[in-house]
Design an enzyme around this catalytic site. Structure first.
Site, PDB file in Angstrom:
ATOM      1  N   GLY A  68       0.893  -1.246  -0.105  1.00 48.15           N
ATOM      2  CA  GLY A  68      -0.025  -0.082   0.083  1.00 48.15           C
ATOM      3  C   GLY A  68       0.723   1.333   0.071  1.00 48.15           C
ATOM      4  N   ASN A  69       0.233   2.415   0.249  1.00 47.69           N
ATOM      5  CA  ASN A  69       0.981   3.501   0.518  1.00 47.69           C
ATOM      6  C   ASN A  69       0.462   4.568   1.265  1.00 47.69           C
ATOM      7  OD1 ASN A  69      -1.020   5.446  -1.026  1.00 47.69           O
ATOM      8  ND2 ASN A  69      -0.583   4.071  -2.705  1.00 47.69           N
ATOM      9  N   ARG A  70       1.025   5.853   1.731  1.00 53.48           N
ATOM     10  CA  ARG A  70       0.588   6.450   2.890  1.00 53.48           C
ATOM     11  C   ARG A  70      -0.748   7.366   2.609  1.00 53.48           C
ATOM     12  NH1 ARG A  70       6.081   8.886   4.764  1.00 53.48           N
ATOM     13  NH2 ARG A  70       4.773   9.958   6.076  1.00 53.48           N
TER      14      ARG A  70
END
Ligand code: C5P
Length: 394
Positions: A201-203
């Site tokens: 995923g990412n932030r």
């Protein structure tokens, strides 16, 4: 004009009057006789700076109800009790509030609040259905949740003041080029599964996507927000499609892209996903000290969607860059055939991922780079919607 009826939710109406006043509205509060048992006129006077009104037959003038009704740009009834709804549905004018409503041609935002049994009563349902059928009335809520003490939980709880402010905002904001337009917004991160319990995923927090959806909705648009996992609350009137992977996001966006008058692609889409999702949890005892995962490219959602959008529609991309912001944003504008692109620099304090604020540079086919100062994500969204509104319909 804010009408307050006699229900326990009236304690929240003081907050509502304050919030509307702070946003710049001139708020005339009208309390029914029953409302005064729950909250005093003085509380409203303290937050609006104006006298709160209660009496139809007062010395201020026989035509007070006519003046109030005529001067209102929007009437908001919160809480709207079963009794108010019944009186409004049959056009009664039996106190200052209902006479002012009948004397006014302004749109009415109604926030029902009552016990779940009263809300379920067939007569109440019929009265509400009558208001819902009228183009003048705009309902917000009720929500399902805790009711008065001892009443348990259920449908009938008044919408929160923030949601009511939004509903008033939408009524007042309609009328521009985005009114009735179909707007699609992507937002949030994507999650690409590795195995049943892990993902790449990412932030991204999803805040920018929600801010854009809210800004478009406040301008009267019919908004679909396709978002990856986010904890940010979305206005009730926005149609939300919650997805996890890039491929799910693609399907949801392509289902609505062809009809869209504008699309804004704020999602942080994973460029790659694990080529094979392991059916069972990957075990360290089996994988050992090093694990190689092969990644496969994801579809480019924005590029595919833009290719399907109709003539005269407007598309807006985002570009998050660590260097050469303007040059790279220009490259993506051309490569994905966007009309506008919003560039932001990664790694700056108070901007991009997770922050409530953003500092962006907007440019377009017909727009030289315009650098905006650090501002809230909602304010950035509002600026973007100004540019979209100018361009929608060609
Ligand atoms: O990741 P990139 O910088 O290329 O993203 C540019 C724009 O394209 C953004 O608006 C992003 O939401 C969109 N995008 C997309 N699907 C992808 C990658 C990016 O919609 N697979």
């Amino acid at each position: 004009m804010l009408g307050v009826c006699g229900g326990i939710a009236a304690y929240k109406s003081v907050q509502l009057a304050r919030d509307l006043t702070l946003l710049g509205a001139t708020v005339d509060v009208v309390l029914t006789g029953a409302a005064r048992n729950f909250v005093a006129p003085l509380s409203f006077e303290g937050v609006t700076g104006r006298g709160a009104l209660t009496d139809l037959f007062s010395v201020e003038g026989a035509a007070l109800h006519v003046t109030l009704g005529r001067e209102a740009d929007c009437v908001c009834i919160a809480p709207a009790t079963a009794d108010f709804i019944a009186r409004a549905a049959s056009g009664r004018a039996s106190d200052l509030l209902t006479t002012a409503v009948v004397a006014s041609g302004a749109p009415v935002v109604v926030a029902p609040a009552m016990n779940d049994g009263m809300f379920a009563h067939p007569r109440t349902r019929a009265n509400l259905a009558r208001l819902d059928a009228s183009p003048r009335y705009h309902r917000v809520g009720p929500a399902t949740g805790l009711l008065a003490a001892g009443e348990g939980s259920g449908p009938g709880r008044m919408a929160e003041p923030d949601g009511i402010v939004d509903a008033v905002g939408r009524v007042l904001g309609a009328g521009g080029a985005l009114s009735g337009a179909r707007v699609v917004v992507t937002g949030g991160p994507t999650r690409e599964p590795l195995d049943p319990v892990r993902y790449l995923g990412n932030r991204s927090s999803g805040k920018m996507g929600v801010a854009l959806a809210r800004a478009a909705w406040l301008r009267g648009a019919e908004v679909t927000l396709v978002t990856g996992p986010t904890a940010v609350p979305v206005p009730d009137g926005v149609d939300v499609v919650r997805v996890e992977t890039a491929r799910e996001m693609r399907d949801a966006v392509l289902a609505v892209a062809a009809d869209a008058d504008a699309a804004i692609f704020a999602a942080a889409v994973a460029d790659y996903r694990p080529g094979a999702v392991q059916p069972g949890k990957i075990k360290r005892s089996e994988a050992g000290n090093s694990l190689t995962v092969e990644l496969t490219a994801n579809p480019d959602i924005a590029a595919e969607a833009v290719a399907r959008m109709k003539a005269g529609s407007v598309s807006v991309g985002f570009a998050l860059e660590t260097d050469d912001l303007v040059a790279r944003a220009k490259g993506k504008l051309a490569a994905k055939d966007f009309d506008l692109i919003v560039g932001n620099r990664a790694g700056q304090d108070g901007a991009a991922f997770e922050a409530d604020t953003n500092r962006v540079t907007i440019l377009g086919r017909d727009l030289e780079p315009r650098e905006l100062p650090l501002m809230s994500k909602f304010a950035v969204a509002w600026e973007i919607m100004d540019l979209v509104e100018e361009r929608v319909g060609g």
